[in-house]
Design an enzyme around this catalytic site. Structure first.
Site, PDB file in Angstrom:
ATOM      1  CB  CYS A 287      23.621  35.235 -62.072  1.00  0.00           C
ATOM      2  SG  CYS A 287      24.620  37.028 -61.903  1.00  0.00           S
TER       3      CYS A 287
ATOM      4  CE1 TYR B 109       0.472  34.539 -73.577  1.00  0.00           C
ATOM      5  CE2 TYR B 109       1.139  34.617 -75.995  1.00  0.00           C
ATOM      6  CZ  TYR B 109       0.233  34.462 -75.129  1.00  0.00           C
ATOM      7  OH  TYR B 109      -1.200  33.981 -75.248  1.00  0.00           O
TER       8      TYR B 109
END
Ligand SMILES: *Cc1c(COP(=O)(O)O)cnc(C)c1O
Length: 422
Positions: free
Chosen positions: A352, A381
């Site tokens: 969200c 990463y």
């Protein structure tokens, strides 16, 4: 160069079908190619062989023990930036006397842990840190080996969040301060000055910043030696760029061409801290389409990998190639131009946040619920920066070796999510 390829209309990692791995372990799923890892390490080892460097794989790029063990077995050493990373490389069987320890905020506990493990050197970033190392070393009756991290004020022309060698970054110190601190080290029997360290930022797609940095390092080394320091090491950090879009990366030999002659002239040992270059193209993130929807004049592909799995697009505006695992349109060579039979879509996750996307306006073939998609060059990463945001269990990680594979991290469960809470 990597060992992910399409064959008979579907994606393989080496000789292993990606769709089989997704069926067995679910999605989102990180898949790593051992052959690609070793290919990149070997490329650096060979390119810099003339100066017999100590290659310190940068653990923060991908700290999975399975990856660290492959690196260790292939002769790599390690660059760590925390006590936790030092713990990990010990678990992987590393010889800690070749490990370098970087970072602007080392605590006394971390310094003590590193001294107990006889690390090769601390990359020191401030006078206060130098004092802390001297104090902790004295309490143990040992000498603290240090390299001073210079901020050479070189613009590596990379993203603002990943440039580290420009004036005004929190990293390193300017040359004047390094000279003052070198005097202090000389007068302090608890410390020895091993060398100079720099890390310019990442990813860097040109060789000029390294060419400028190594010349500065050699000048500083010469001045230190003239004052009586036995300065032997030049550590140029990491940051070598990789192919995220097309074939934009330079081979390791291009960096070696500008670095090696100056290191030889300076009569120094070379250390390097490559992370992304080794593991970046060696990993992909496999996800599954949950829904597609059209809204506001746009097509959204909602799939089950999110910013908590791969934060680079949200954090660094990073570009990752994305293509179906079993595509109806062959993979293009240029992912940034219009592709026939395709339509631009935003590839988003379930988190969200509007910032939760893997790509925006990306040309993709029609996708249906349940189809698998691959986000490429996600080995560096990616999982290392994954979180449990939105209470999403972290992904499973699989290491492929030919037609064999090993689960190097199991998928987290809902129980794992609350395991540390009381
Ligand atoms: C992050 C980092 C690296 C590795 O950078 P890559 O781009 O992954 O090669 C090397 N050295 C230091 C000090 C770092 O902070």
């Amino acid at each position: 160069m990597d060992f992910f390829h399409y064959q008979n209309g579907e994606l393989y990692c080496e000789e292993t079908r990606i769709a089989d791995l997704a069926a067995q372990y679910g999605t989102p799923l990180y898949v790593y190619s051992k052959r690609t890892l070793l290919h990149h390490l070997t490329q650096i080892q060979q390119a810099f062989a003339a100066v017999d460097p100590v290659l310190c794989y940068s653990v923060k790029a991908n700290s999975n023990l399975g990856i660290l063990k492959v690196m260790n077995a292939a002769g790599s050493s390690f660059d760590v930036v925390s006590g936790g990373e030092l713990y990990r490389v010990k678990q992987a069987g590393a010889d800690t006397s070749k490990v370098v320890f970087a970072g602007v905020g080392k605590t006394d506990e971390e310094i003590a842990f590193a001294l107990d493990n006889h690390v090769l050197m601390f990359n020191v970033e401030s006078e206060a840190e130098l004092d802390a190392i001297a104090r902790v070393a004295a309490s143990k009756g040992v000498v603290g080996p240090v390299a001073l991290r210079l901020n050479p004020d070189i613009d590596a022309k990379t993203h603002a969040k990943t440039t580290t060698g420009k004036k005004g970054n929190k990293f390193g110190m300017d040359i004047e301060r390094a000279e003052q601190l070198a005097e202090k080290v000389l007068a302090d029997p608890r410390l020895s000055l091993r060398g100079i360290h720099m890390h310019l930022g990442s990813p860097i797609l040109t060789t000029e910043p390294y060419a400028a940095a190594v010349v500065k390092a050699a000048e500083v080394v010469a001045r230190f030696r003239a004052r009586g320091h036995d300065t032997r090491w030049i550590n140029l950090g990491g940051g070598f760029g990789i192919n995220y879009r097309q074939q934009e990366a330079k081979p390791a030999s291009a960096y070696a061409d500008v670095i090696v002659p100056t290191v030889q002239q300076a009569g120094c040992r070379l250390a390097l801290e490559p992370g992304r270059f080794i593991v970046g193209n060696a990993g992909v993130l496999i996800s599954q389409v949950i829904f597609t929807k059209r809204e506001g004049g746009k097509l959204f592909v909602i799939q089950d990998a999110a910013m908590n799995d791969l934060v680079r697009p949200a954090m660094y505006d990073a570009f990752h190639r994305i293509w179906p695992v079993q595509p109806r349109v062959p993979a293009p060579t240029n992912y940034e131009a219009e592709i026939p039979g395709c339509e631009p879509a935003d590839v988003v996750g379930p988190v969200c946040e509007s910032g939760d996307y893997l790509a925006k306006g990306r040309w993709l073939p029609p996708l249906e619920r349940g189809e698998l998609v691959c986000t490429f060059s996600a080995g560096a990463y990616g999982m290392a920066m994954a979180s449990n945001y939105n209470s999403r269990p972290r992904a499973c990680e699989v290491l492929v070796d030919g037609n064999q594979h090993t689960v190097v991290r199991r998928r987290e469960t809902y129980a794992d999510l609350v395991a540390h809470e009381m």
